[in-house]
Design a protein around this motif. Structure first.
Motif, PDB file in Angstrom:
ATOM      1  N   ARG A 173      69.252  70.789  64.051  1.00 48.56           N
ATOM      2  CA  ARG A 173      69.965  69.590  64.507  1.00 48.56           C
ATOM      3  C   ARG A 173      69.369  69.131  65.832  1.00 48.56           C
ATOM      4  N   GLN A 174      69.184  67.837  65.955  1.00 50.11           N
ATOM      5  CA  GLN A 174      68.725  67.238  67.201  1.00 50.11           C
ATOM      6  C   GLN A 174      69.689  66.127  67.574  1.00 50.11           C
ATOM      7  N   THR A 175      70.083  66.074  68.839  1.00 48.66           N
ATOM      8  CA  THR A 175      70.991  65.029  69.300  1.00 48.66           C
ATOM      9  C   THR A 175      70.351  64.250  70.439  1.00 48.66           C
ATOM     10  N   TRP A 176      70.744  62.980  70.540  1.00 48.57           N
ATOM     11  CA  TRP A 176      70.214  62.086  71.559  1.00 48.57           C
ATOM     12  C   TRP A 176      71.346  61.459  72.356  1.00 48.57           C
ATOM     13  N   ARG A 177      71.065  61.134  73.609  1.00 50.87           N
ATOM     14  CA  ARG A 177      71.925  60.271  74.410  1.00 50.87           C
ATOM     15  C   ARG A 177      71.078  59.076  74.799  1.00 50.87           C
ATOM     16  N   LEU A 178      71.492  57.910  74.330  1.00 56.41           N
ATOM     17  CA  LEU A 178      70.639  56.725  74.424  1.00 56.41           C
ATOM     18  C   LEU A 178      69.312  57.060  73.755  1.00 56.41           C
ATOM     19  N   ASP A 179      68.179  56.957  74.442  1.00 58.90           N
ATOM     20  CA  ASP A 179      66.886  57.217  73.806  1.00 58.90           C
ATOM     21  C   ASP A 179      66.316  58.581  74.155  1.00 58.90           C
ATOM     22  N   PRO A 192      78.028  63.744  76.543  1.00 57.82           N
ATOM     23  CA  PRO A 192      78.215  62.792  75.445  1.00 57.82           C
ATOM     24  C   PRO A 192      76.879  62.498  74.763  1.00 57.82           C
ATOM     25  N   TRP A 193      76.926  62.263  73.459  1.00 61.15           N
ATOM     26  CA  TRP A 193      75.724  61.907  72.709  1.00 61.15           C
ATOM     27  C   TRP A 193      76.073  60.786  71.749  1.00 61.15           C
ATOM     28  N   ASN A 194      75.060  60.059  71.295  1.00 62.86           N
ATOM     29  CA  ASN A 194      75.349  58.910  70.438  1.00 62.86           C
ATOM     30  C   ASN A 194      74.552  58.903  69.142  1.00 62.86           C
ATOM     31  N   ALA A 195      73.733  59.930  68.908  1.00 60.99           N
ATOM     32  CA  ALA A 195      72.996  59.998  67.649  1.00 60.99           C
ATOM     33  C   ALA A 195      72.633  61.453  67.366  1.00 60.99           C
ATOM     34  N   ALA A 196      72.597  61.792  66.075  1.00 59.56           N
ATOM     35  CA  ALA A 196      72.243  63.156  65.677  1.00 59.56           C
ATOM     36  C   ALA A 196      71.476  63.118  64.365  1.00 59.56           C
ATOM     37  N   GLU A 197      70.629  64.114  64.178  1.00 61.15           N
ATOM     38  CA  GLU A 197      69.858  64.235  62.941  1.00 61.15           C
ATOM     39  C   GLU A 197      69.907  65.690  62.491  1.00 61.15           C
ATOM     40  N   HIS A 198      70.111  65.892  61.189  1.00 63.18           N
ATOM     41  CA  HIS A 198      70.195  67.233  60.637  1.00 63.18           C
ATOM     42  C   HIS A 198      69.089  67.463  59.615  1.00 63.18           C
ATOM     43  N   ASP A 215      79.364  47.505  79.677  1.00 61.48           N
ATOM     44  CA  ASP A 215      79.605  48.273  80.900  1.00 61.48           C
ATOM     45  C   ASP A 215      80.300  49.597  80.585  1.00 61.48           C
ATOM     46  N   ILE A 216      81.343  49.535  79.752  1.00 65.27           N
ATOM     47  CA  ILE A 216      82.073  50.762  79.418  1.00 65.27           C
ATOM     48  C   ILE A 216      81.204  51.691  78.580  1.00 65.27           C
ATOM     49  N   GLU A 217      80.501  51.130  77.605  1.00 60.36           N
ATOM     50  CA  GLU A 217      79.635  51.945  76.755  1.00 60.36           C
ATOM     51  C   GLU A 217      78.550  52.637  77.588  1.00 60.36           C
ATOM     52  N   ASP A 218      77.944  51.914  78.534  1.00 65.06           N
ATOM     53  CA  ASP A 218      76.919  52.518  79.390  1.00 65.06           C
ATOM     54  C   ASP A 218      77.492  53.663  80.217  1.00 65.06           C
ATOM     55  N   ASN A 219      78.701  53.483  80.746  1.00 69.64           N
ATOM     56  CA  ASN A 219      79.329  54.557  81.522  1.00 69.64           C
ATOM     57  C   ASN A 219      79.536  55.806  80.679  1.00 69.64           C
ATOM     58  N   ILE A 220      79.855  55.624  79.407  1.00 67.66           N
ATOM     59  CA  ILE A 220      80.095  56.766  78.524  1.00 67.66           C
ATOM     60  C   ILE A 220      78.785  57.431  78.115  1.00 67.66           C
ATOM     61  N   LEU A 221      77.829  56.625  77.645  1.00 64.58           N
ATOM     62  CA  LEU A 221      76.605  57.186  77.083  1.00 64.58           C
ATOM     63  C   LEU A 221      75.646  57.718  78.134  1.00 64.58           C
ATOM     64  N   THR A 222      75.788  57.287  79.385  1.00 67.05           N
ATOM     65  CA  THR A 222      74.964  57.857  80.451  1.00 67.05           C
ATOM     66  C   THR A 222      75.607  59.077  81.076  1.00 67.05           C
ATOM     67  N   ARG A 244      98.970  56.152  73.624  1.00 66.10           N
ATOM     68  CA  ARG A 244      99.930  55.080  73.913  1.00 66.10           C
ATOM     69  C   ARG A 244     100.509  55.158  75.323  1.00 66.10           C
ATOM     70  N   LYS A 245     100.885  56.352  75.774  1.00 69.18           N
ATOM     71  CA  LYS A 245     101.582  56.457  77.055  1.00 69.18           C
ATOM     72  C   LYS A 245     100.677  56.891  78.213  1.00 69.18           C
ATOM     73  N   THR A 246      99.683  57.687  77.922  1.00 67.22           N
ATOM     74  CA  THR A 246      98.850  58.230  78.999  1.00 67.22           C
ATOM     75  C   THR A 246      97.546  57.472  79.214  1.00 67.22           C
ATOM     76  N   GLY A 247      97.233  56.512  78.353  1.00 66.39           N
ATOM     77  CA  GLY A 247      96.013  55.732  78.528  1.00 66.39           C
ATOM     78  C   GLY A 247      94.858  56.275  77.704  1.00 66.39           C
ATOM     79  N   SER A 248      93.781  55.508  77.649  1.00 67.23           N
ATOM     80  CA  SER A 248      92.623  55.858  76.827  1.00 67.23           C
ATOM     81  C   SER A 248      91.681  56.789  77.572  1.00 67.23           C
ATOM     82  N   ILE A 249      91.048  57.707  76.813  1.00 67.55           N
ATOM     83  CA  ILE A 249      90.072  58.625  77.397  1.00 67.55           C
ATOM     84  C   ILE A 249      88.775  58.538  76.603  1.00 67.55           C
ATOM     85  N   VAL A 250      87.679  58.983  77.243  1.00 62.20           N
ATOM     86  CA  VAL A 250      86.419  59.100  76.525  1.00 62.20           C
ATOM     87  C   VAL A 250      86.597  60.153  75.443  1.00 62.20           C
ATOM     88  N   MET A 251      86.189  59.829  74.240  1.00 66.43           N
ATOM     89  CA  MET A 251      86.414  60.710  73.103  1.00 66.43           C
ATOM     90  C   MET A 251      85.802  62.087  73.351  1.00 66.43           C
TER      91      MET A 251
END
Length: 251
Positions: A213-219, A179-185, A21-28, A71-78
């Motif tokens: 360079r080409q980048t992808w988000r999901l497919d 956000p992207w999850n794959a790249a090719e150079h 669920d979290i990964e889908d929210n990030i990658l979409t 630690r104090k402010t919480g986690s964020i999407v990278m």
């Protein structure tokens, strides 16, 4: 009587479901770079699970490079940056400023169009997709430094169509917004053709360094870019460190 479609997710463990669920929210893109994700306590209540389960999920996402833990402010999407790729390619502005030279860029050409047949095959796009085609010239100390020729898939990045790119060049703008999850150079040495010779103010046939360079988000392709540098004035440096192979879904 209507039949109910059973989604495959029901067979996942609770740990895998939270992770997916979290990964889908990030990658979409629903949770863009810098987005503060729900706290571990909030996720514990949402999924009616133990704090330990949530902590393991967030830890796994952090190790996969999708989440930055604070630690104090919480986690964020990278925040996305060019160093996320296996081959480090720095922001062209930073390259120029590292040389102690003034930097600026100009958008030379901008077109919205359908993909060619070759682009449909290379980028796995349907003919109904729309592309934003950009040519951007980067300068160092007033001299041409790099020619950027970029295609952006507007089905993935619709906001790019109305973006002026006056404040940020297309590359860093995309890194901040998508956000992207794959790249090719691909790196090659080539001879300058007529157009490249004109843009970079080098003789036709002069050596140039080409970085693609080409980048992808999901497919789906996010963008494909060609960065062309005068070969006699540029060297590409990469630093590599040992890494572990991580599978975000634990499969």
């Amino acid at each position: 009587m209507a039949t109910m479609n059973i989604r495959p997710e029901v067979s996942l463990s609770l740990h895998q479901r939270i992770l997916k669920d979290i990964e889908d929210n990030i990658l979409t893109g629903r949770w863009p770079p810098g987005y503060k994700i729900p706290s571990e306590q909030a996720l514990t209540e949402q999924y009616a699970c133990s704090r330990m389960t949530v902590n393991k999920v967030v830890t796994q996402l952090a190790r996969a490079g999708l989440v930055l833990r604070r630690r104090k402010t919480g986690s964020i999407v990278m925040p996305q940056n060019s160093q996320s790729a296996i081959l480090e390619i720095y922001d062209i502005r930073h390259e120029v400023e590292a040389l102690g030279l003034d930097y600026h860029f100009d958008i030379q050409d901008r077109t919205v169009r359908s993909p060619t047949k070759a682009e449909q095959d290379a980028l796995s796009l349907s003919s109904r997709r729309r592309l934003l085609q950009l040519s951007c010239l980067h300068y160092a100390g007033g001299e041409p430094f790099c020619l950027e020729e970029r295609l952006i898939n507007l089905s993935v990045v619709p906001q790019a169509e109305s973006e002026s790119f006056r404040e940020l060049a297309p590359g860093p703008w995309l890194l901040q917004h998508v956000p992207w999850n794959a790249a090719e150079h691909r790196i090659a040495a080539e001879a300058a053709d007529d157009a490249t010779s004109k843009y970079l103010s080098v003789p036709k046939g002069a050596p140039v360094l080409l970085v693609e360079r080409q980048t992808w988000r999901l497919d789906e392709t996010v963008t494909r870019v060609r960065l062309t540098y005068p070969g006699a004035q540029h060297a590409l440096t990469a630093r590599f460190t040992p890494t572990q192979s991580l599978n975000p879904l634990g499969m």
